[in-house]
Design a protein around this motif. Structure first.
Motif, mmCIF file in Angstrom:
data_model
loop_
_atom_site.group_PDB
_atom_site.id
_atom_site.type_symbol
_atom_site.label_atom_id
_atom_site.label_comp_id
_atom_site.label_asym_id
_atom_site.label_seq_id
_atom_site.Cartn_x
_atom_site.Cartn_y
_atom_site.Cartn_z
ATOM 1 N N LEU A 161 -15.278 30.178 1.641
ATOM 2 C CA LEU A 161 -15.534 30.045 0.122
ATOM 3 C C LEU A 161 -14.280 29.022 -0.182
ATOM 4 C CD1 LEU A 161 -15.035 33.841 -0.628
ATOM 5 C CD2 LEU A 161 -17.074 32.454 -0.321
ATOM 6 N N THR A 162 -14.944 27.803 -0.299
ATOM 7 C CA THR A 162 -14.134 26.515 -0.393
ATOM 8 C C THR A 162 -13.302 26.435 -1.594
ATOM 9 O OG1 THR A 162 -16.097 25.158 -1.362
ATOM 10 C CG2 THR A 162 -15.645 24.840 1.154
ATOM 11 N N GLY A 163 -13.914 27.053 -2.812
ATOM 12 C CA GLY A 163 -13.132 26.815 -4.033
ATOM 13 C C GLY A 163 -11.751 27.741 -4.140
ATOM 14 N N LEU A 164 -11.630 28.373 -2.968
ATOM 15 C CA LEU A 164 -10.299 29.057 -3.077
ATOM 16 C C LEU A 164 -9.382 28.579 -2.234
ATOM 17 C CD1 LEU A 164 -11.665 32.855 -2.726
ATOM 18 C CD2 LEU A 164 -10.875 31.785 -4.666
ATOM 19 N N GLY A 165 -9.633 27.329 -1.591
ATOM 20 C CA GLY A 165 -8.372 26.397 -0.939
ATOM 21 C C GLY A 165 -7.833 27.140 0.256
ATOM 22 N N GLY A 166 -8.438 28.058 0.863
ATOM 23 C CA GLY A 166 -7.919 28.752 2.077
ATOM 24 C C GLY A 166 -7.538 27.647 3.395
ATOM 25 N N ARG A 167 -8.542 26.701 3.480
ATOM 26 C CA ARG A 167 -8.319 25.766 4.557
ATOM 27 C C ARG A 167 -7.041 25.049 4.529
ATOM 28 N NH1 ARG A 167 -12.116 22.735 7.997
ATOM 29 N NH2 ARG A 167 -13.682 24.011 6.900
ATOM 30 N N ALA A 168 -6.707 24.690 3.238
ATOM 31 C CA ALA A 168 -5.352 24.037 3.110
ATOM 32 C C ALA A 168 -4.161 25.043 3.824
ATOM 33 C CB ALA A 168 -5.009 23.529 2.004
ATOM 34 N N ARG A 169 -4.371 26.385 3.410
ATOM 35 C CA ARG A 169 -3.192 27.044 4.175
ATOM 36 C C ARG A 169 -3.051 27.159 5.570
ATOM 37 N NH1 ARG A 169 -2.756 32.579 1.410
ATOM 38 N NH2 ARG A 169 -0.860 32.665 2.449
ATOM 39 N N VAL A 170 -4.347 26.967 6.204
ATOM 40 C CA VAL A 170 -4.242 27.409 7.740
ATOM 41 C C VAL A 170 -3.855 26.177 8.244
ATOM 42 C CG1 VAL A 170 -5.409 27.934 9.447
ATOM 43 C CG2 VAL A 170 -6.096 28.952 7.283
ATOM 44 N N SER A 171 -2.563 25.627 8.459
ATOM 45 C CA SER A 171 -2.319 24.205 8.936
ATOM 46 C C SER A 171 -2.015 24.195 10.503
ATOM 47 C CB SER A 171 -0.915 23.842 8.185
ATOM 48 O OG SER A 171 0.132 24.989 8.341
ATOM 49 N N SER A 172 -1.943 25.526 11.025
ATOM 50 C CA SER A 172 -1.547 25.421 12.340
ATOM 51 C C SER A 172 -2.761 25.288 13.413
ATOM 52 C CB SER A 172 -0.793 26.498 12.929
ATOM 53 O OG SER A 172 -1.526 27.821 12.681
ATOM 54 N N ALA A 173 -3.913 25.275 12.981
ATOM 55 C CA ALA A 173 -5.175 25.331 13.624
ATOM 56 C C ALA A 173 -6.217 24.418 12.988
ATOM 57 C CB ALA A 173 -5.620 26.727 14.120
ATOM 58 N N GLU A 174 -7.115 24.036 13.856
ATOM 59 C CA GLU A 174 -8.285 23.484 13.024
ATOM 60 C C GLU A 174 -9.139 24.410 12.692
ATOM 61 O OE1 GLU A 174 -12.421 21.720 14.854
ATOM 62 O OE2 GLU A 174 -10.895 21.502 15.962
ATOM 63 N N VAL A 175 -9.682 24.527 11.459
ATOM 64 C CA VAL A 175 -10.691 25.538 10.872
ATOM 65 C C VAL A 175 -12.090 24.802 10.889
ATOM 66 C CG1 VAL A 175 -11.082 26.555 8.822
ATOM 67 C CG2 VAL A 175 -8.712 26.230 9.328
ATOM 68 N N ARG A 176 -12.909 25.775 11.338
ATOM 69 C CA ARG A 176 -14.325 25.488 11.535
ATOM 70 C C ARG A 176 -15.301 26.478 10.926
ATOM 71 N NH1 ARG A 176 -17.087 26.486 16.413
ATOM 72 N NH2 ARG A 176 -15.241 26.631 17.481
ATOM 73 N N ALA A 177 -15.945 26.128 9.910
ATOM 74 C CA ALA A 177 -16.812 27.052 9.310
ATOM 75 C C ALA A 177 -18.352 26.569 9.473
ATOM 76 C CB ALA A 177 -16.484 26.984 7.569
ATOM 77 N N LEU A 178 -19.033 27.779 9.618
ATOM 78 C CA LEU A 178 -20.578 27.632 9.819
ATOM 79 C C LEU A 178 -21.245 27.258 8.765
ATOM 80 C CD1 LEU A 178 -21.009 30.052 12.747
ATOM 81 C CD2 LEU A 178 -20.233 27.813 12.939
ATOM 82 N N LEU A 179 -20.749 28.055 7.441
ATOM 83 C CA LEU A 179 -21.475 27.987 6.219
ATOM 84 C C LEU A 179 -20.335 27.874 5.201
ATOM 85 C CD1 LEU A 179 -23.961 31.015 6.612
ATOM 86 C CD2 LEU A 179 -24.395 28.672 6.753
ATOM 87 N N ALA A 180 -20.427 27.040 3.963
ATOM 88 C CA ALA A 180 -19.629 27.227 2.941
ATOM 89 C C ALA A 180 -20.292 27.215 1.805
ATOM 90 C CB ALA A 180 -18.871 25.817 3.115
#
Length: 181
Positions: A161-180
């Motif tokens: 759910l890109t509008g919630l900005g969660g990816r930016a909080r997960v700084s210690s790992a690469e984040v891979r999403a299949l759908l967005a």
């Protein structure tokens, strides 16, 4: 009725599977459009495509799945890739706890626990969950595994759910999403 609305297919193998994501208005509270991946998981071909896509790239020793749907996904990915699987549990579910992390969610607070003797220092971990929203769960999971000496290289999710900005909080790992969305 399943529908994709403004759902973006990030992984090309999931174009058909994405059509199975159901939109549920006003859940869990008024004004929220919930994206339900249950129909996608219930379809054999779609589930196989998701499992294959989540495990792509290899390079990990063990898969960690976050309770509860991360267990389903993580176990299937681990089996397909020939590794073990570790469940990151809600409190009160484990007889011996190695560590616990408390964190904030978009609708409250939660905790994750790691069972004793399940992760070894130096292990490379693929962290798997169903949805990335605000990033609290994945950040807590990375912290929990890191404190055990493991290294989460990739956190893979079915839906972001890109509008919630969660990816930016997960700084210690690469984040891979299949759908967005």
């Amino acid at each position: 009725m399943p529908g994709t609305g403004d759902l973006r297919v990030v992984h090309p193998a999931l174009a058909e599977a994405a059509r199975l994501v159901r939109e549920v208005p006003d859940f869990p509270e008024p004004g929220v459009l919930f994206r339900d991946i249950s129909p996608l998981l219930a379809d054999g071909d779609a589930f196989a495509a998701v499992v294959g896509a989540l495990g792509e790239g290899g390079g990990f020793d063990v898969v960690a799945g976050v309770e509860a749907r991360g267990f389903l996904l993580g176990a299937a990915v681990a089996h397909a890739c020939g590794t073990g699987v570790v469940g990151l549990r809600k409190p009160g579910k484990l007889p011996e706890v190695a560590d616990r992390v408390d964190y904030e969610l978009e609708y409250g607070a939660a905790s994750l626990e790691l069972a004793a003797d399940t992760v070894r220092p130096g292990q490379r971990v693929l962290l798997v969950d169903d949805v990335l929203a605000t990033g609290g769960t994945l950040t807590a999971a990375c912290e929990l595994l890191g404190r055990a000496g493991a290294k989460v290289d990739t956190a893979a999710v079915v839906l972001e759910l890109t509008g919630l900005g969660g990816r930016a909080r997960v700084s210690s790992a690469e984040v891979r999403a299949l759908l967005a969305v």
